[in-house]
Design a protein around this motif. Structure first.
Motif, PDB file in Angstrom:
ATOM      1  N   LYS A 154       2.119   5.429   8.748  1.00 21.02           N
ATOM      2  CA  LYS A 154       1.811   4.350   9.682  1.00 21.02           C
ATOM      3  C   LYS A 154       2.145   2.984   9.106  1.00 21.02           C
ATOM      4  N   ASN A 155       1.988   2.815   7.812  1.00 25.04           N
ATOM      5  CA  ASN A 155       2.313   1.524   7.180  1.00 25.04           C
ATOM      6  C   ASN A 155       3.808   1.237   7.275  1.00 25.04           C
ATOM      7  N   LEU A 156       4.617   2.281   7.102  1.00 26.38           N
ATOM      8  CA  LEU A 156       6.069   2.082   7.239  1.00 26.38           C
ATOM      9  C   LEU A 156       6.431   1.791   8.695  1.00 26.38           C
ATOM     10  N   ILE A 206       0.823  -1.209   0.000  1.00 19.32           N
ATOM     11  CA  ILE A 206       0.000   0.000   0.000  1.00 19.32           C
ATOM     12  C   ILE A 206       0.856   1.258   0.000  1.00 19.32           C
ATOM     13  N   ALA A 207       2.027   1.178   0.647  1.00 23.00           N
ATOM     14  CA  ALA A 207       2.938   2.326   0.643  1.00 23.00           C
ATOM     15  C   ALA A 207       3.542   2.528  -0.735  1.00 23.00           C
ATOM     16  N   GLN A 208       3.806   1.404  -1.432  1.00 20.90           N
ATOM     17  CA  GLN A 208       4.333   1.519  -2.795  1.00 20.90           C
ATOM     18  C   GLN A 208       3.294   2.147  -3.718  1.00 20.90           C
ATOM     19  N   GLU A 209       2.042   1.719  -3.589  1.00 21.60           N
ATOM     20  CA  GLU A 209       1.005   2.270  -4.450  1.00 21.60           C
ATOM     21  C   GLU A 209       0.799   3.765  -4.211  1.00 21.60           C
ATOM     22  N   MET A 210       0.926   4.179  -2.958  1.00 22.72           N
ATOM     23  CA  MET A 210       0.741   5.600  -2.614  1.00 22.72           C
ATOM     24  C   MET A 210       2.015   6.411  -2.830  1.00 22.72           C
TER      25      MET A 210
END
Length: 239
Positions: free
Chosen positions: A200-202, A168-172
Motif C-alpha cells: 500500500k505504501n508503494l 517505511i517501505a525501505q525499512e521493511m
C-alpha cells in the motif's frame, strides 16, 4: 460176481452232443435277453375339433337405432303481398378527409435536434489525435507515432523527477512494480486513477506521482474530444 454194464445205458456216450445243444440254447437265451426292448405307453389324444360346437355360440343381439326423419320444409305462402316502400331514408354523406390544394398550408418551424454527447473511451494506442503532453506541441506535425513517443518520454521524465521511495517501505525491504491506470479526461485533466502493487505504501507513492501530472491537451476522435485511458508501470527497486 462181476457186474456188467449195458452199452445202451451208457450216458457218457452222447454227452458232447448234449453239451453243445445246451450251450446253444443258453447263448440264444442270452442274446434274446440282450436284444429285448420295452417301450413306454403313450396316451393318445383326440385333437379333432368339433366345428358344430363352435357354431353353437350365441351371437349378441344388436338393436338398430332408428333416427327420426327430418321435419318437412315449411309450406310456401299462398298469397304474396307487395308493399310499397314509402319510408324516406336519409342518405349519409361521407366527407373526404383529404386536404385540397386550395386550403392553407401550415408551415412547420425548423426542428432543432440536440446532439447528445456520449462519453467514449478510446485507447491511447488507437486514438486518431493523441493527447498532447505539455512540451510535445512541436511534434504535432510529425504524425501520431511521434506524438506517442513524445508522450511516453515526458511521462518517464515526470516519474523520475517526482519519484521518492517511501521510507517505511525501505525499512521493511518492500520492493516491486506498481501498475498505474488513469484516464485523460475530455478537458485534459487526470482522473480515474487506480493502482495495483505489492504494498500500500508503494501504491500511495505512485498515486502521488500521477497526481502531479500537468493538464494536457485532450485526445480527439473524429474531431471530438474523448476520454483516453492510459496505463504505465512504476518500478520500486532497492539499491
Amino acid at each position: 460176481m462181476e457186474l456188467k454194464k449195458n452199452p445202451k445205458a451208457d450216458l457218457r456216450k452222447n454227452s458232447g452232443t448234449y453239451f453243445v445243444i445246451g450251450l446253444a440254447v443258453v447263448m440264444f437265451l442270452v442274446w434274446r435277453g440282450l436284444e429285448w426292448k420295452t417301450y413306454e405307453k403313450t396316451n393318445e389324444y383326440d385333437v379333432s375339433m368339433n366345428v358344430e360346437d363352435m357354431l353353437d355360440e350365441e351371437v349378441p343381439m344388436t338393436e338398430q337405432i332408428k333416427t327420426p326423419p327430418p321435419p318437412p320444409p315449411p309450406a310456401a305462402p299462398e298469397i304474396i303481398e307487395i308493399v310499397e316502400d314509402e319510408v324516406e331514408v336519409e342518405e349519409t354523406v361521407i366527407e373526404s378527409t383529404e386536404t385540397s390544394q386550395e386550403e392553407e398550408i401550415i408551415e412547420v418551424e425548423d426542428v432543432e435536434v440536440e446532439e447528445i454527447e456520449e462519453d467514449i473511451d478510446v485507447p491511447f494506442a488507437v486514438i486518431e489525435d493523441v493527447p498532447i503532453f505539455p512540451g510535445c506541441e512541436s511534434e504535432k506535425g510529425k504524425g501520431a507515432k511521434a506524438m506517442r513517443d513524445c508522450f511516453q518520454e515526458k511521462m518517464q521524465k515526470h516519474i523520475a523527477k517526482n519519484f521518492r521511495y517511501p521510507e517505511i517501505a525501505q525499512e521493511m525491504g518492500v520492493q516491486g512494480r506498481v501498475n498505474v491506470m488513469f484516464v485523460i479526461q475530455k478537458d485534459g485533466s487526470i482522473g480515474g486513477v487506480r493502482m495495483r502493487g505489492p504494498d500500500k505504501n508503494l501504491e500511495k507513492e505512485a498515486a502521488r506521482i500521477i497526481g502531479k501530472l500537468p493538464k494536457m491537451t485532450p485526445g480527439k476522435q473524429r474531431g471530438r474530444a474523448v476520454r483516453v485511458p492510459f496505463s504505465i508501470p512504476i518500478t520500486f527497486r532497492l539499491q
